[in-house]
Motif scaffolding. Structure first.
Motif, mmCIF file in Angstrom:
data_model
loop_
_atom_site.group_PDB
_atom_site.id
_atom_site.type_symbol
_atom_site.label_atom_id
_atom_site.label_comp_id
_atom_site.label_asym_id
_atom_site.label_seq_id
_atom_site.Cartn_x
_atom_site.Cartn_y
_atom_site.Cartn_z
ATOM 1 N N GLY A 1 -18.536 -13.924 22.154
ATOM 2 C CA GLY A 1 -18.776 -13.811 23.592
ATOM 3 C C GLY A 1 -19.659 -14.946 24.090
ATOM 4 O O GLY A 1 -20.079 -15.799 23.335
ATOM 5 N N GLY A 2 -19.901 -14.948 25.371
ATOM 6 C CA GLY A 2 -20.842 -15.918 25.914
ATOM 7 C C GLY A 2 -20.167 -17.169 26.416
ATOM 8 O O GLY A 2 -18.946 -17.263 26.467
ATOM 9 N N GLU A 3 -20.995 -18.140 26.756
ATOM 10 C CA GLU A 3 -20.491 -19.332 27.440
ATOM 11 C C GLU A 3 -19.780 -20.309 26.523
ATOM 12 O O GLU A 3 -19.218 -21.283 26.985
ATOM 13 C CB GLU A 3 -21.652 -20.046 28.139
ATOM 14 N N ASN A 4 -19.824 -20.057 25.215
ATOM 15 C CA ASN A 4 -19.172 -20.988 24.301
ATOM 16 C C ASN A 4 -17.681 -20.742 24.173
ATOM 17 O O ASN A 4 -16.991 -21.498 23.506
ATOM 18 C CB ASN A 4 -19.825 -20.919 22.919
ATOM 19 N N LEU A 5 -17.199 -19.664 24.784
ATOM 20 C CA LEU A 5 -15.769 -19.344 24.694
ATOM 21 C C LEU A 5 -15.160 -19.451 26.080
ATOM 22 O O LEU A 5 -15.667 -18.854 27.021
ATOM 23 C CB LEU A 5 -15.589 -17.924 24.146
ATOM 24 N N ILE A 6 -14.075 -20.204 26.178
ATOM 25 C CA ILE A 6 -13.410 -20.295 27.482
ATOM 26 C C ILE A 6 -11.901 -20.117 27.328
ATOM 27 O O ILE A 6 -11.325 -20.373 26.278
ATOM 28 C CB ILE A 6 -13.662 -21.633 28.211
ATOM 29 N N LEU A 7 -11.313 -19.690 28.427
ATOM 30 C CA LEU A 7 -9.864 -19.608 28.539
ATOM 31 C C LEU A 7 -9.448 -20.736 29.466
ATOM 32 O O LEU A 7 -9.948 -20.842 30.577
ATOM 33 C CB LEU A 7 -9.492 -18.255 29.153
ATOM 34 N N ARG A 8 -8.570 -21.607 28.962
ATOM 35 C CA ARG A 8 -8.221 -22.771 29.755
ATOM 36 C C ARG A 8 -6.720 -22.824 29.959
ATOM 37 O O ARG A 8 -5.961 -22.945 29.006
ATOM 38 C CB ARG A 8 -8.679 -24.050 29.045
ATOM 39 N N ASP A 9 -6.293 -22.702 31.205
ATOM 40 C CA ASP A 9 -4.869 -22.819 31.507
ATOM 41 C C ASP A 9 -4.472 -24.283 31.476
ATOM 42 O O ASP A 9 -5.187 -25.129 32.008
ATOM 43 C CB ASP A 9 -4.575 -22.234 32.897
ATOM 44 N N HIS A 10 -3.348 -24.561 30.852
ATOM 45 C CA HIS A 10 -2.891 -25.949 30.797
ATOM 46 C C HIS A 10 -2.417 -26.404 32.167
ATOM 47 O O HIS A 10 -1.777 -25.649 32.892
ATOM 48 C CB HIS A 10 -1.736 -26.093 29.810
ATOM 49 N N ALA A 11 -2.723 -27.650 32.461
ATOM 50 C CA ALA A 11 -2.198 -28.246 33.680
ATOM 51 C C ALA A 11 -0.708 -28.507 33.489
ATOM 52 O O ALA A 11 -0.221 -28.589 32.362
ATOM 53 C CB ALA A 11 -2.915 -29.561 33.974
ATOM 54 N N THR A 12 0.017 -28.619 34.608
ATOM 55 C CA THR A 12 1.471 -28.788 34.533
ATOM 56 C C THR A 12 1.871 -29.964 33.649
ATOM 57 O O THR A 12 2.801 -29.870 32.851
ATOM 58 C CB THR A 12 2.034 -29.017 35.949
ATOM 59 N N ASP A 13 1.139 -31.075 33.759
ATOM 60 C CA ASP A 13 1.544 -32.272 33.012
ATOM 61 C C ASP A 13 1.164 -32.184 31.532
ATOM 62 O O ASP A 13 1.468 -33.053 30.743
ATOM 63 C CB ASP A 13 0.924 -33.527 33.645
ATOM 64 N N GLU A 14 0.482 -31.095 31.180
ATOM 65 C CA GLU A 14 0.053 -30.925 29.807
ATOM 66 C C GLU A 14 1.032 -30.042 29.038
ATOM 67 O O GLU A 14 0.971 -29.927 27.817
ATOM 68 C CB GLU A 14 -1.329 -30.246 29.844
ATOM 69 N N LEU A 15 1.912 -29.376 29.759
ATOM 70 C CA LEU A 15 2.811 -28.409 29.148
ATOM 71 C C LEU A 15 3.903 -29.095 28.341
ATOM 72 O O LEU A 15 4.403 -30.147 28.732
ATOM 73 C CB LEU A 15 3.473 -27.552 30.242
ATOM 74 N N ALA A 16 4.268 -28.480 27.235
ATOM 75 C CA ALA A 16 5.454 -28.930 26.520
ATOM 76 C C ALA A 16 6.663 -28.722 27.423
ATOM 77 O O ALA A 16 6.634 -27.866 28.308
ATOM 78 C CB ALA A 16 5.611 -28.152 25.226
ATOM 79 N N HIS A 17 7.724 -29.487 27.186
ATOM 80 C CA HIS A 17 8.844 -29.468 28.132
ATOM 81 C C HIS A 17 9.526 -28.101 28.219
ATOM 82 O O HIS A 17 10.145 -27.771 29.203
ATOM 83 C CB HIS A 17 9.871 -30.544 27.764
ATOM 84 N N TYR A 18 9.393 -27.297 27.144
ATOM 85 C CA TYR A 18 10.060 -25.996 27.133
ATOM 86 C C TYR A 18 9.149 -24.873 27.626
ATOM 87 O O TYR A 18 9.551 -23.719 27.648
ATOM 88 C CB TYR A 18 10.547 -25.667 25.718
ATOM 89 N N SER A 19 7.902 -25.182 27.952
ATOM 90 C CA SER A 19 6.979 -24.118 28.323
ATOM 91 C C SER A 19 6.632 -24.197 29.797
ATOM 92 O O SER A 19 6.425 -25.274 30.336
ATOM 93 C CB SER A 19 5.690 -24.233 27.506
ATOM 94 N N THR A 20 6.597 -23.023 30.437
ATOM 95 C CA THR A 20 6.206 -23.028 31.847
ATOM 96 C C THR A 20 4.786 -22.523 32.035
ATOM 97 O O THR A 20 4.256 -22.576 33.133
ATOM 98 C CB THR A 20 7.166 -22.143 32.682
ATOM 99 N N ALA A 21 4.187 -21.996 30.976
ATOM 100 C CA ALA A 21 2.787 -21.560 31.075
ATOM 101 C C ALA A 21 2.175 -21.543 29.677
ATOM 102 O O ALA A 21 2.754 -20.997 28.750
ATOM 103 C CB ALA A 21 2.703 -20.165 31.693
ATOM 104 N N THR A 22 1.041 -22.172 29.541
ATOM 105 C CA THR A 22 0.325 -22.186 28.272
ATOM 106 C C THR A 22 -1.162 -22.162 28.578
ATOM 107 O O THR A 22 -1.609 -22.790 29.531
ATOM 108 C CB THR A 22 0.644 -23.466 27.471
ATOM 109 N N SER A 23 -1.901 -21.398 27.797
ATOM 110 C CA SER A 23 -3.347 -21.518 27.903
ATOM 111 C C SER A 23 -3.951 -21.531 26.514
ATOM 112 O O SER A 23 -3.362 -21.053 25.551
ATOM 113 C CB SER A 23 -3.950 -20.396 28.751
ATOM 114 N N ASP A 24 -5.118 -22.132 26.429
ATOM 115 C CA ASP A 24 -5.844 -22.198 25.168
ATOM 116 C C ASP A 24 -7.108 -21.379 25.282
ATOM 117 O O ASP A 24 -7.772 -21.383 26.322
ATOM 118 C CB ASP A 24 -6.252 -23.652 24.856
#
Length: 531
Positions: A308-331
């Motif tokens: 927990g805490g500020e060291n963990l984040i959920l980051r949605d990929h920007a459109t230009d970062e997506l693989a060509h077959y993916s429409t939504a990815t987050s890390d």
RNA sequence: GCGGGCGUAGCUCAGUGGUAGAGCAUCUGCCUUCCAAGCAGAAUGUCAGGGGUUCAAAUCCCCUCGCCCGCUCCA
């Protein structure tokens, strides 16, 4: 200490690595032979920590999926396991795109340190002339270097035309690389050998070359049809697998973060393609609804094991970062000491459409469609005709070794004001040592009481983690040792224990001691471990 | 792959040509009524590996391996 970015100063990676070695969490692989680049072994405490994290994933993903929560469609989430091989048919990796992606020859620029795919590099040569030994101007299409290099080439030759660098014979001495000033700074193309290969069969024959899997996911896709043909599962459902994968990282780096052999925990969750959804399903059972569901739950899960805490984040990929077959990815990313103030990936959650099944259907020639008997035209008898489709997939793919490293980094705490300045603040669920029992002194009947309590705790909890006992040395030293190993609770038998049947319970994180009845210790530990 | 730094006891490190060291940790006693305490003692090294220079190399030179940092890469 606070850095310019406003964050606490990163923990010392050297100190963490030193503790990992000293206490037997992580050793360099083959250390007595000088080590081997990109490989790390786990010692006893590290093995238990890793097992506990893998087991937590297994319990929460396979045995009681998503903690028993209902999915966005209102139904219980269904996930089944598989256990597939590290070595698959080589065509699996052609279908997945790994062979192509892993076998591109690359050229490097010694001047700008740029690296380019050899087959992407174009050069400008004189329009109506043989390039001979004149300089040629290299660029990569769609990058600023193209216009710049064209201008330079025209200044030198007048009219120019682009050709592939690979079409020229021995151009290396006269190529001016993109963004470079001097000619001859490009290396000859080199293969980047990113998949490990091996040759099955007792007789070595290169024609039989196979690969060690670079991800566990493809084993799931390849067996998906078998799973839904031979089990009573219905889309939406998931298939999960944990196992070892191999990648020839260009640069193994940052302790175990970028290792060449590592363990993954992956789910492929199959959902109905949007075009087959009816009525309310268009919102409740849409792939993107499932994607969000898993993304948010996986984030909660990592928090639940202690990140927990500020060291963990959920980051949605920007459109230009997506693989060509993916429409939504987050890390899901953790701020490691060596990435701070940036983050390093722990888990990626990707909506991959039906890309993987499509690829395998194509390359294998085997129809991989799922027959959904709950959809389609309503027949006179009230049943449905059924429809066939390639399910879409949501892929939450986590790195187990990276998770362990994050747990180690998060747990490592330095507090000079404590008698034990270095300690590991593991969540009880993942802590390798669950509890310790000490006689305050090694005499006066105290050891006997401690031994008895230790046996009771071990009988109940030793299958989850180590239960320690130690009668030697000063009590402070014994507490400090447990602090370094990350043991959350120490129970100490003292003179009062003999009279009042009570012990003290020392909390690792605060050092606070509370007295409790000996009879209540097992219940207390069980509650804290959630066991 | 490039550049820089580093490699000596379990850990942290000193030792720049002449006997391999310190602190902590570990182990054994004694002592000890709650936080790495005290006293006494013990064990611990292919000085990363290989080659070279030298009467003599942890030390100087070369090669290799590994780790760290910065680029690069991370499908």
């Amino acid at each position: 200490m606070v850095s310019a970015s406003g964050l606490p100063a990163p923990k010392s990676m050297d100190a963490i690595m030193s503790l990992c070695k000293r206490r037997g969490f992580v050793y360099q692989a083959s250390e007595i032979y000088g080590g081997i680049n990109g490989f790390w072994d786990y010692g006893p405490l590290g093995t238990l920590l890793k097992r506990n994290l893998r087991e937590a994933w297994w319990q929460d993903v396979v045995m009681v999926p998503c903690w028993g929560r209902r999915g966005p469609d209102g139904e219980t989430v269904s996930i089944v396991p598989v256990d597939t091989r590290i070595i698959q048919h080589p065509k699996v990796w052609e279908a997945s795109g790994h062979v192509a992606g892993f076998n591109d020859p690359m050229v490097d620029c010694r001047e700008t340190r740029g690296r380019y795919r050899y087959d992407h590099v174009q050069v400008f040569v004189p329009q109506n002339d043989q390039p001979g030994d004149k300089p040629v101007f290299a660029y990569v299409g769609d990058q600023p270097s193209e216009a710049k290099q064209r201008k330079r080439a025209e200044k030198t030759f007048g009219a120019v035309k682009p050709v592939a660098l690979s079409s020229l014979a021995q151009p290396w001495a006269r190529v001016i690389a993109p963004d470079a000033e001097q000619p001859g700074t490009l290396t000859e193309p080199r293969m980047f050998n990113l998949m490990f290969d091996t040759v099955p069969g007792a007789i070595r024959d290169e024609a039989n070359k196979a690969y060690l899997r670079p991800e566990t996911a493809q084993g799931i896709f390849v067996q998906a049809k078998n799973v839904w043909d031979t089990n009573r599962v219905r889309v939406p459902f998931g298939i999960a697998q944990a196992g070892t994968s191999f990648r020839n990282e260009v640069t193994p780096r940052n302790f175990t973060f970028r290792s060449r052999e590592f363990e993954q925990m992956e789910i492929e969750f199959f959902v109905v393609p949007p075009e087959f959804l009816e009525g309310d399903e268009k919102t409740t059972a849409d792939p993107l609804a499932w994607y969000k569901f898993f993304r948010d739950w996986r984030m909660e899960w990592w928090k639940s094991v202690g990140l927990g805490g500020e060291n963990l984040i959920l980051r949605d990929h920007a459109t230009d970062e997506l693989a060509h077959y993916s429409t939504a990815t987050s890390d899901i990313e953790y701020r490691f000491p060596f990435t701070s103030p940036g983050f390093g990936e722990l888990e990626g959650i990707a909506y991959r459409g039906n890309y993987d099944l499509t690829q395998h259907q194509k390359h294998s020639g085997t129809k991989l469609e799922y027959r959904d008997t709950g959809r389609g035209e309503v027949l006179p008898n009230g049943s449905r005709r059924g429809v066939s489709y390639l399910p879409h997939v949501i892929e939450p793919s986590a790195g187990l070794d990276r998770g362990v490293l994050a747990l180690l980094c998060e747990a490592y705490t330095k507090d000079e004001s404590r008698p034990s300045p270095e300690f590991m603040k593991f969540h009880p669920r993942v802590a390798p040592i669950k509890a310790a029992v000490f006689p305050l002194m090694d005499k006066d009947g105290l050891p006997e009481v401690a031994t008895k309590l230790h046996a009771e705790l071990a009988k109940r909890f030793a299958r989850l983690g180590m239960i320690e006992t130690d009668a030697k040395g000063s009590i402070g030293k014994r507490y400090a040792r447990m602090d370094e190993a990350g043991c959350p609770f120490c129970f100490t038998v003292d003179a009062e224990s003999l009279k009042g049947q009570s012990v003290t319970c020392r909390d690792r994180d605060t050092g606070v001691q509370t007295r409790m009845a000996i009879d209540s210790v097992v219940g207390f530990v069980g509650e804290k471990l959630g066991a």
